[in-house]
Design a protein around this motif. Structure first.
Motif, mmCIF file in Angstrom:
data_model
loop_
_atom_site.group_PDB
_atom_site.id
_atom_site.type_symbol
_atom_site.label_atom_id
_atom_site.label_comp_id
_atom_site.label_asym_id
_atom_site.label_seq_id
_atom_site.Cartn_x
_atom_site.Cartn_y
_atom_site.Cartn_z
ATOM 1 N N ASP A 96 42.310 42.510 41.867
ATOM 2 C CA ASP A 96 41.186 43.018 42.651
ATOM 3 C C ASP A 96 40.251 43.842 41.764
ATOM 4 O OD1 ASP A 96 39.650 43.376 44.885
ATOM 5 O OD2 ASP A 96 40.869 44.997 45.727
ATOM 6 N N LYS A 97 38.988 43.848 42.125
ATOM 7 C CA LYS A 97 38.025 44.661 41.385
ATOM 8 C C LYS A 97 38.308 46.148 41.624
ATOM 9 C CE LYS A 97 34.593 44.528 45.106
ATOM 10 N NZ LYS A 97 33.213 44.148 45.480
ATOM 11 N N PRO A 98 37.863 47.017 40.730
ATOM 12 C CA PRO A 98 38.119 48.460 40.908
ATOM 13 C C PRO A 98 37.584 48.971 42.239
ATOM 14 C CG PRO A 98 37.312 48.029 38.701
ATOM 15 C CD PRO A 98 37.173 46.746 39.452
ATOM 16 N N CYS A 99 38.396 49.795 42.900
ATOM 17 C CA CYS A 99 37.999 50.334 44.201
ATOM 18 C C CYS A 99 36.927 51.412 44.017
ATOM 19 C CB CYS A 99 39.211 50.903 44.937
ATOM 20 S SG CYS A 99 39.996 52.288 44.103
ATOM 21 N N GLN A 100 36.313 51.791 45.117
ATOM 22 C CA GLN A 100 35.239 52.782 45.078
ATOM 23 C C GLN A 100 35.749 54.145 44.612
ATOM 24 O OE1 GLN A 100 32.038 51.897 45.601
ATOM 25 N NE2 GLN A 100 31.516 53.948 44.870
ATOM 26 N N THR A 101 37.006 54.459 44.932
ATOM 27 C CA THR A 101 37.587 55.740 44.488
ATOM 28 C C THR A 101 37.646 55.813 42.968
ATOM 29 O OG1 THR A 101 38.949 55.753 46.488
ATOM 30 C CG2 THR A 101 39.555 57.298 44.749
ATOM 31 N N SER A 102 38.033 54.698 42.333
ATOM 32 C CA SER A 102 38.083 54.660 40.869
ATOM 33 C C SER A 102 36.687 54.757 40.271
ATOM 34 C CB SER A 102 38.755 53.368 40.396
ATOM 35 O OG SER A 102 40.099 53.319 40.807
#
Length: 253
Positions: free
Chosen positions: A148-154
């Protein structure tokens, strides 16, 4: 299509390498749901995972995840056999096992200090992972493993670090290791619990002196000596003057 998927995965892995200090061998934390989906779609995890991530990997799980598959019965027997082949990482629930979703999230903590990838099909784990910065998420879709692509938190965490508002995880670890090397790292509990003992010191000798009585101003010694000399001189002059007086004249009548 496979080359495009690998290019996207390579870009995502570079993001975690640069911003969160991920290094090979990559540690992949797997639960029973991922193994069940791999078995259903005939995916060889040990063979395909290193190829997809383009590097050496360590496949691991927890005791809670294994216990959960045992309690679910024969329907997940195949998934349990696959999961048993992986390394079992020690968790904090050896005596009292908890659901696999709760156990996996506890292994990550607040900052994923051990740099785990998480491979799962569980929506509860997926939602929890996306709240923690620096956790790559793997799942199976359309018979293929997907990173998965990096989450918004990251992304928010990396932006805050670049603006100087936060310290990166790698910097925190380096600071902690430097403190440990210098011997100045202490736990918060130890720091609060320990109190400094005051050294017993001798009293100040000046404070032990007797206080002088308050009186009038004492004249200086030179003035006293000058007054004494004047008095002595005056006495001498008087005595000398008395000796030199003329003798009284006696007349015969």
């Amino acid at each position: 299509m496979g080359l495009k998927r690998q290019k996207i995965a390579k870009k995502t892995i570079s993001f975690y390498k640069y911003n969160f200090s991920f290094r090979q061998p990559f540690q992949i934390l797997i639960d029973g749901t991922f193994c069940q989906m791999a078995l259903k779609n005939k995916i060889q995890i040990k063979e395909q995972m290193p190829k997809y991530l383009m590097g050496e990997v360590q496949l691991c799980t927890t005791n809670c995840a294994l216990k959960e598959l045992e309690t679910l019965g024969k329907e997940l027997y195949g998934a349990r056999i696959i999961l048993q082949k992986f390394q079992s990482r020690r968790c904090a629930h050896l005596k009292d096992p908890v659901p696999a979703s709760e156990c996996l999230l506890s292994m990550l903590g607040e900052t994923n200090p051990h740099n785990y990838f998480v491979a799962t099909q569980d929506h509860t784990v997926t939602a929890g992972v996306k709240k923690i910065p620096g956790v790559p998420l793997l799942y199976i879709i359309l018979n293929t493993i997907v990173l998965d692509k990096p989450c918004q938190t990251s992304l928010d965490h990396v932006k805050a670090v670049s603006l100087g508002e936060m310290v990166s995880v790698a910097q925190q670890q380096s600071i902690r290791s430097l403190k440990e090397d210098k011997g100045i790292a202490q736990k918060d509990g130890e720091r609060r619990g320990k109190k400094r003992k005051r050294k017993q010191s001798n009293p100040n000798p000046l404070s032990c002196l007797k206080k002088k009585k308050k009186g009038g101003p004492t004249p200086p010694k030179n003035a006293e000596q000058g007054e004494k000399k004047k008095i002595v001189k005056n006495k001498k002059q008087k005595t000398e003057g008395g000796d030199n007086l003329p003798a009284p004249v006696v007349t015969n009548a």
